[in-house]
Design a protein around this motif. Sequence first.
Motif, PDB file in Angstrom:
ATOM      1  N   CYS A   5      12.504  55.549  40.122  1.00  0.00           N
ATOM      2  CA  CYS A   5      12.813  56.744  41.371  1.00  0.00           C
ATOM      3  C   CYS A   5      11.544  56.605  42.089  1.00  0.00           C
ATOM      4  O   CYS A   5      11.690  57.143  43.406  1.00  0.00           O
ATOM      5  N   VAL A   6      10.343  56.548  41.540  1.00  0.00           N
ATOM      6  CA  VAL A   6       9.115  56.772  42.447  1.00  0.00           C
ATOM      7  C   VAL A   6       8.973  55.220  43.357  1.00  0.00           C
ATOM      8  O   VAL A   6       8.423  55.256  44.367  1.00  0.00           O
ATOM      9  N   ASN A   7       9.235  54.184  42.444  1.00  0.00           N
ATOM     10  CA  ASN A   7       8.875  52.978  43.163  1.00  0.00           C
ATOM     11  C   ASN A   7      10.181  51.918  42.736  1.00  0.00           C
ATOM     12  O   ASN A   7      10.313  51.268  41.857  1.00  0.00           O
ATOM     13  N   PRO A   8      11.242  52.030  43.767  1.00  0.00           N
ATOM     14  CA  PRO A   8      12.231  51.438  43.847  1.00  0.00           C
ATOM     15  C   PRO A   8      12.110  49.904  43.446  1.00  0.00           C
ATOM     16  O   PRO A   8      11.456  49.526  43.909  1.00  0.00           O
ATOM     17  N   GLY A   9      12.954  49.529  42.455  1.00  0.00           N
ATOM     18  CA  GLY A   9      12.847  48.051  41.960  1.00  0.00           C
ATOM     19  C   GLY A   9      12.126  48.000  40.942  1.00  0.00           C
ATOM     20  O   GLY A   9      11.782  46.804  40.452  1.00  0.00           O
ATOM     21  N   SER A  10      11.162  48.888  40.400  1.00  0.00           N
ATOM     22  CA  SER A  10      10.248  48.676  39.464  1.00  0.00           C
ATOM     23  C   SER A  10      11.051  48.352  38.142  1.00  0.00           C
ATOM     24  O   SER A  10      11.672  49.085  37.748  1.00  0.00           O
ATOM     25  N   PRO A  11      10.388  47.257  37.549  1.00  0.00           N
ATOM     26  CA  PRO A  11      10.907  46.806  36.159  1.00  0.00           C
ATOM     27  C   PRO A  11      10.184  48.008  35.070  1.00  0.00           C
ATOM     28  O   PRO A  11      10.762  47.774  33.766  1.00  0.00           O
ATOM     29  N   MET A  12       9.562  48.685  35.215  1.00  0.00           N
ATOM     30  CA  MET A  12       8.776  49.482  34.472  1.00  0.00           C
ATOM     31  C   MET A  12       9.713  50.290  33.389  1.00  0.00           C
ATOM     32  O   MET A  12      10.616  51.192  34.267  1.00  0.00           O
ATOM     33  N   PRO A  13       9.865  50.581  32.203  1.00  0.00           N
ATOM     34  CA  PRO A  13      10.695  51.430  31.606  1.00  0.00           C
ATOM     35  C   PRO A  13      10.120  52.796  31.704  1.00  0.00           C
ATOM     36  O   PRO A  13       9.038  53.084  32.057  1.00  0.00           O
ATOM     37  N   SER A  14      10.959  53.697  31.587  1.00  0.00           N
ATOM     38  CA  SER A  14      10.839  55.118  31.393  1.00  0.00           C
ATOM     39  C   SER A  14      10.025  55.563  30.141  1.00  0.00           C
ATOM     40  O   SER A  14      10.417  55.343  29.290  1.00  0.00           O
ATOM     41  N   PHE A  15       9.154  56.649  30.211  1.00  0.00           N
ATOM     42  CA  PHE A  15       8.342  57.062  29.274  1.00  0.00           C
ATOM     43  C   PHE A  15       8.636  58.617  29.119  1.00  0.00           C
ATOM     44  O   PHE A  15       7.687  59.445  28.445  1.00  0.00           O
ATOM     45  N   LYS A  16       9.954  59.074  29.551  1.00  0.00           N
ATOM     46  CA  LYS A  16      10.029  60.538  29.816  1.00  0.00           C
ATOM     47  C   LYS A  16      10.242  60.897  28.126  1.00  0.00           C
ATOM     48  O   LYS A  16      10.100  62.119  27.870  1.00  0.00           O
ATOM     49  N   ASP A  17      10.649  60.078  27.247  1.00  0.00           N
ATOM     50  CA  ASP A  17      10.835  60.602  25.920  1.00  0.00           C
ATOM     51  C   ASP A  17       9.570  61.190  25.249  1.00  0.00           C
ATOM     52  O   ASP A  17       9.471  61.711  24.093  1.00  0.00           O
ATOM     53  N   LEU A  18       8.369  60.504  25.839  1.00  0.00           N
ATOM     54  CA  LEU A  18       7.138  60.971  25.102  1.00  0.00           C
ATOM     55  C   LEU A  18       6.838  62.806  25.251  1.00  0.00           C
ATOM     56  O   LEU A  18       6.128  63.282  24.422  1.00  0.00           O
ATOM     57  N   GLY A  19       7.593  63.409  26.046  1.00  0.00           N
ATOM     58  CA  GLY A  19       7.637  64.736  26.205  1.00  0.00           C
ATOM     59  C   GLY A  19       6.392  65.098  27.446  1.00  0.00           C
ATOM     60  O   GLY A  19       5.705  64.485  27.702  1.00  0.00           O
ATOM     61  N   GLN A  20       6.712  66.518  27.819  1.00  0.00           N
ATOM     62  CA  GLN A  20       5.795  66.794  28.940  1.00  0.00           C
ATOM     63  C   GLN A  20       4.419  67.099  28.632  1.00  0.00           C
ATOM     64  O   GLN A  20       3.600  66.496  29.709  1.00  0.00           O
ATOM     65  N   ALA A  21       3.879  67.135  27.458  1.00  0.00           N
ATOM     66  CA  ALA A  21       2.637  67.597  27.219  1.00  0.00           C
ATOM     67  C   ALA A  21       2.057  66.068  27.228  1.00  0.00           C
ATOM     68  O   ALA A  21       0.787  65.896  27.632  1.00  0.00           O
ATOM     69  N   ASN A  22       2.622  65.087  26.513  1.00  0.00           N
ATOM     70  CA  ASN A  22       1.822  63.705  26.456  1.00  0.00           C
ATOM     71  C   ASN A  22       1.989  63.130  27.677  1.00  0.00           C
ATOM     72  O   ASN A  22       1.029  62.228  27.961  1.00  0.00           O
ATOM     73  N   LEU A  23       3.039  63.205  28.647  1.00  0.00           N
ATOM     74  CA  LEU A  23       2.911  62.800  29.642  1.00  0.00           C
ATOM     75  C   LEU A  23       1.863  63.118  30.853  1.00  0.00           C
ATOM     76  O   LEU A  23       0.997  62.630  31.524  1.00  0.00           O
ATOM     77  N   LYS A  24       1.744  64.614  30.504  1.00  0.00           N
ATOM     78  CA  LYS A  24       0.313  65.111  31.120  1.00  0.00           C
ATOM     79  C   LYS A  24      -1.041  64.642  31.002  1.00  0.00           C
ATOM     80  O   LYS A  24      -1.780  64.168  31.568  1.00  0.00           O
ATOM     81  N   ARG A  25      -1.009  64.429  29.446  1.00  0.00           N
ATOM     82  CA  ARG A  25      -2.160  63.571  29.133  1.00  0.00           C
ATOM     83  C   ARG A  25      -2.517  62.270  29.403  1.00  0.00           C
ATOM     84  O   ARG A  25      -3.652  61.830  30.090  1.00  0.00           O
ATOM     85  N   LEU A  26      -1.196  61.602  29.517  1.00  0.00           N
ATOM     86  CA  LEU A  26      -1.334  60.357  30.128  1.00  0.00           C
ATOM     87  C   LEU A  26      -2.018  60.270  31.558  1.00  0.00           C
ATOM     88  O   LEU A  26      -2.735  59.478  32.065  1.00  0.00           O
ATOM     89  N   ALA A  27      -1.288  61.277  32.341  1.00  0.00           N
ATOM     90  CA  ALA A  27      -1.566  61.355  33.764  1.00  0.00           C
ATOM     91  C   ALA A  27      -2.986  61.564  34.242  1.00  0.00           C
ATOM     92  O   ALA A  27      -3.577  61.010  34.933  1.00  0.00           O
ATOM     93  N   VAL A  28      -3.434  62.550  33.210  1.00  0.00           N
ATOM     94  CA  VAL A  28      -5.004  62.795  33.404  1.00  0.00           C
ATOM     95  C   VAL A  28      -5.636  61.649  32.979  1.00  0.00           C
ATOM     96  O   VAL A  28      -6.714  61.558  33.807  1.00  0.00           O
ATOM     97  N   PHE A  29      -5.527  60.951  31.986  1.00  0.00           N
ATOM     98  CA  PHE A  29      -6.203  59.675  31.649  1.00  0.00           C
ATOM     99  C   PHE A  29      -6.301  58.704  32.944  1.00  0.00           C
ATOM    100  O   PHE A  29      -7.163  58.110  33.150  1.00  0.00           O
TER     101      PHE A  29
END
Length: 295
Positions: A263-287
């Motif tokens: 959605c952010v980068n059309p055509g990206s082959p990267m899988p979605s990591f939404k199942d990690l949950g909002q808290a873990n996604l924020k930790r990843l984003a901060v990292f």
Amino acid sequence: MSSVDERRSLFARYKRDVHSRGKPFFPYAMFHDTVMSFVVVVVIIALAAIWRFTPDFGACNADGVSDKDCTSAGWLGPLYADKADHGTTTFVPRPDWYFYFLFYLLRIFKWPDSVILGTIGIPTILLIILIMMPFMDRSTERRLLRRPVAIVTVILAVISMGVLTYKGAAAKESLGVENLALVPGWVKSENLLTSAQKVPGAGAQPGGKALAGASIFARVGCLNCHTYQGAGSSNLGAPDLSAEGSKNKGIRFQIDHLKCPSCVNPGSPMPSFKDLGQANLKRLAVFLESSKGSK
């Protein structure tokens, strides 16, 4: 008599035997196989129906019985147990037992240089040999000791499949322990605990979130495609993330990208990591935002 004439003679004798005291494969044997296949399918459907409709849902809906305490057990066991944790970072998926041989081949032929050889090359070569066996060993001899090519091939195939299956079943997964050992080095070289303090939108205790995000990054498979501080593999055009934070994309961008890369980068082959949950996604984003490159 040539081998062709001999085979023709044997086939003619087979047809005479079928005509005089036997039944041809079609339609007799084919009919029996069809009936048996139908019976097997009916049994599978019946077992599935018993498993689905025998649990006592009324007991589960009774007063004082919580969903946690009710397993809805039927004749063939519980309909469901604990719900899956989509945000887990410790679960290691394993194949069914009949794929253990291929599972172990992937441990021998590692991504990316030789994985094609292990997953496609070797199985395909073995399958071609199996298909060619009737054409390679055309002897009419039925005694096993006089069929050395066929017997040796079968023995080697059984031994190799057995050993690989056992190895795959007994293989222990590290749950990312090797990658986790890299995290202290990342913290030092990237100065993560200090850099995280400067990340807008990181929230409380950003240093702790950066460290937690580094551990998640090491465990959830990011290094299968990305590289970070020289570790990992660069596949499918995935960039090095060692200096991802220097691009100043922001926490919100990183979370949105992790949730839906295409959605952010059309055509990206990267899988979605939404199942990690909002808290873990924020930790990843901060990292990621704290990763400014080696200091």
